[in-house]
Design a protein around this motif. Structure first.
Motif, mmCIF file in Angstrom:
data_model
loop_
_atom_site.group_PDB
_atom_site.id
_atom_site.type_symbol
_atom_site.label_atom_id
_atom_site.label_comp_id
_atom_site.label_asym_id
_atom_site.label_seq_id
_atom_site.Cartn_x
_atom_site.Cartn_y
_atom_site.Cartn_z
ATOM 1 N N LEU A 19 37.225 41.957 35.997
ATOM 2 C CA LEU A 19 38.624 41.824 35.605
ATOM 3 C C LEU A 19 39.543 42.598 36.553
ATOM 4 O O LEU A 19 40.619 42.095 36.932
ATOM 5 C CB LEU A 19 38.812 42.319 34.168
ATOM 6 C CG LEU A 19 40.226 42.221 33.592
ATOM 7 C CD1 LEU A 19 40.718 40.783 33.590
ATOM 8 C CD2 LEU A 19 40.266 42.805 32.179
ATOM 9 N N THR A 62 42.941 41.064 38.445
ATOM 10 C CA THR A 62 44.280 41.575 38.157
ATOM 11 C C THR A 62 44.892 42.204 39.406
ATOM 12 O O THR A 62 46.089 42.035 39.676
ATOM 13 C CB THR A 62 44.258 42.582 37.001
ATOM 14 O OG1 THR A 62 43.299 43.618 37.275
ATOM 15 C CG2 THR A 62 43.899 41.893 35.678
ATOM 16 N N ILE A 101 34.030 36.812 33.510
ATOM 17 C CA ILE A 101 34.744 38.073 33.701
ATOM 18 C C ILE A 101 34.598 38.959 32.470
ATOM 19 O O ILE A 101 34.366 40.174 32.573
ATOM 20 C CB ILE A 101 36.221 37.793 34.019
ATOM 21 C CG1 ILE A 101 36.369 37.159 35.401
ATOM 22 C CG2 ILE A 101 37.066 39.054 33.919
ATOM 23 C CD1 ILE A 101 37.745 36.566 35.670
ATOM 24 N N CYS A 102 34.739 38.365 31.286
ATOM 25 C CA CYS A 102 34.601 39.122 30.044
ATOM 26 C C CYS A 102 33.209 39.734 29.922
ATOM 27 O O CYS A 102 33.053 40.893 29.495
ATOM 28 C CB CYS A 102 34.877 38.226 28.844
ATOM 29 S SG CYS A 102 36.600 37.730 28.665
ATOM 30 N N SER A 124 32.763 42.594 32.530
ATOM 31 C CA SER A 124 33.728 43.687 32.383
ATOM 32 C C SER A 124 33.718 44.288 30.981
ATOM 33 O O SER A 124 34.406 45.305 30.753
ATOM 34 C CB SER A 124 35.139 43.197 32.732
ATOM 35 O OG SER A 124 35.199 42.722 34.066
ATOM 36 N N ALA A 146 41.113 40.039 28.214
ATOM 37 C CA ALA A 146 41.099 39.535 29.590
ATOM 38 C C ALA A 146 42.319 38.670 29.870
ATOM 39 O O ALA A 146 42.985 38.836 30.904
ATOM 40 C CB ALA A 146 39.822 38.745 29.841
#
Length: 374
Positions: free
Chosen positions: A117, A121, A147-148, A151, A158
């Motif tokens: 993540l 970002t 990603i979840c 991370s 997210a």
């Protein structure tokens, strides 16, 4: 079941069930199916124009551990051809996109185990700082799920972080067919059907607009295609009242050149032009709560896509200044800004440049026409 009764219900925007959809697909004469879908299109999109967009499909990375059997684009971690796109490459391609009249990146990549993540970002913030007017149409439910997982955050956490960093909207890749029997056969490493749907619903709840897709013509049954359409419709029905949710639905055909599905399983894309037109018409009929239906000229070509504009489709998609994933499996078609407008006029419609929210854009006064390369 009687065709006339189903036509009547469809024209009232009723939600047809899976069995009714399959019956129409299999038994309705093509001209009648096209007529019903076209009438619905005229009611839902009364301006009568055919929209299109100028954008670029860039890839954050080609490193992926999902191992989809229809994808020739990805490389495993450590492969000599693997990459993560650097900021200088983004700058060159974004500035080129602006010169071509575009304002948006459709930014996707693989399931790279090194990119969580914070990476996304940071990337989005950097791109927005460099180019405040750039629109980021980014990631997709399988990438968000990945990603979840790496991370340790929830879907909502997210998506909120990505939106705050500059994510303007989310495309619909990785849907394939929203049935886990199919997904186990072709894309076992991606999120399951329900997680794809849950992430889209969460995106709608926080005000992100999204698109929905379907890749068909491989191992799915006809019933599973219509199960997919019903699931899309159900998620759209749950969106907050003030949210747009799915702004468009885009069905395209499996591209089979050199894919594992073809080499190992012998699965070929046998979808005919008529079958694709039928699926466009049925998409309009089965999804009365999704306003825009896009014809995939990239996978079926100009002429079939033009016919689809008389069968429920109202959007011709993007000129795709760059597209690497579907093309790697054999999709050969290309358009310039002038070419896509001419194709729409040839079909009897007025072309209208749009943005990702399906708001009309004025044509930029000066556009540098891109050179098509194959």
């Amino acid at each position: 079941m009687q065709l006339s009764g189903l036509y009547e219900r469809a024209l009232k925007f009723d939600f047809l069930n899976i069995e009714e959809g399959v019956f129409l697909f299999e038994h309705a004469p093509l001209t009648e199916l096209m007529y019903v879908a076209n009438e619905l299109r005229k009611k839902q999109v009364p301006h009568g124009k055919v929209t299109w967009i100028i954008d670029r499909n860039m890839n954050t990375t080609n490193v992926c551990v999902a191992n989809c059997k229809f994808c020739n684009f990805y490389r495993i971690p450590g492969h000599p051809e693997s990459y993560v796109t650097d900021i200088e490459t983004y700058k060159v391609k974004i500035e080129e996109t602006f010169r071509y009249g575009g304002e948006q990146l459709l930014l996707q990549g693989g399931h790279n185990p090194e990119l969580g993540l914070d990476y996304y970002t940071d990337l989005f913030r950097q791109l927005k700082q460099l180019y405040p007017n750039l629109k980021l149409h980014t990631l997709g439910p399988p990438e968000v799920a990945h990603i979840c997982k790496i991370s340790g955050v929830t879907h909502r956490e997210a998506l909120l972080a990505l939106k705050e960093a500059g994510m303007d909207s989310m495309p619909g890749p990785g849907a394939e067919i929203l049935n886990d029997r199919v997904r186990r056969l072709i894309s076992k490493g991606k999120c399951g059907a329900q997680e794809w749907l849950d992430i889209m619903h969460e995106a709608h709840k926080i005000g992100l607009t999204t698109s929905a897709t379907m890749m068909f013509g491989h191992v799915e049954t006809l019933e599973e295609r219509f199960e997919h359409l019903v699931k899309i419709r159900e998620v759209q029905a749950k969106k907050p009242q003030d949210a747009k949710g799915f702004v468009a639905f885009i069905p395209w055909t499996f591209q089979d050149v050199d894919t594992l599905l073809r080499r190992i399983r012998g699965t070929k894309n046998l979808t005919t032009g008529e079958e694709y037109i039928r699926m466009i018409a049925m998409s309009r009929i089965m999804l009365p709560n999704v306003k825009n239906i896009q014809a995939s000229w990239l996978t079926v070509g100009k002429h079939i896509a033009q016919i689809c504009l008389h069968a429920g489709a109202n959007d011709f998609g993007s000129i795709m200044i760059e597209e690497n994933v579907v093309s790697a499996a054999g999709a050969p078609h290309r358009f310039t800004a002038n070419g896509i407008q001419q194709a729409i006029r040839e079909a009897g419609f007025e072309p209208q440049l749009r943005n990702q929210q399906y708001e009309f854009r004025k044509m930029p006064e000066q556009i540098e026409e891109q050179v098509i390369t194959y």
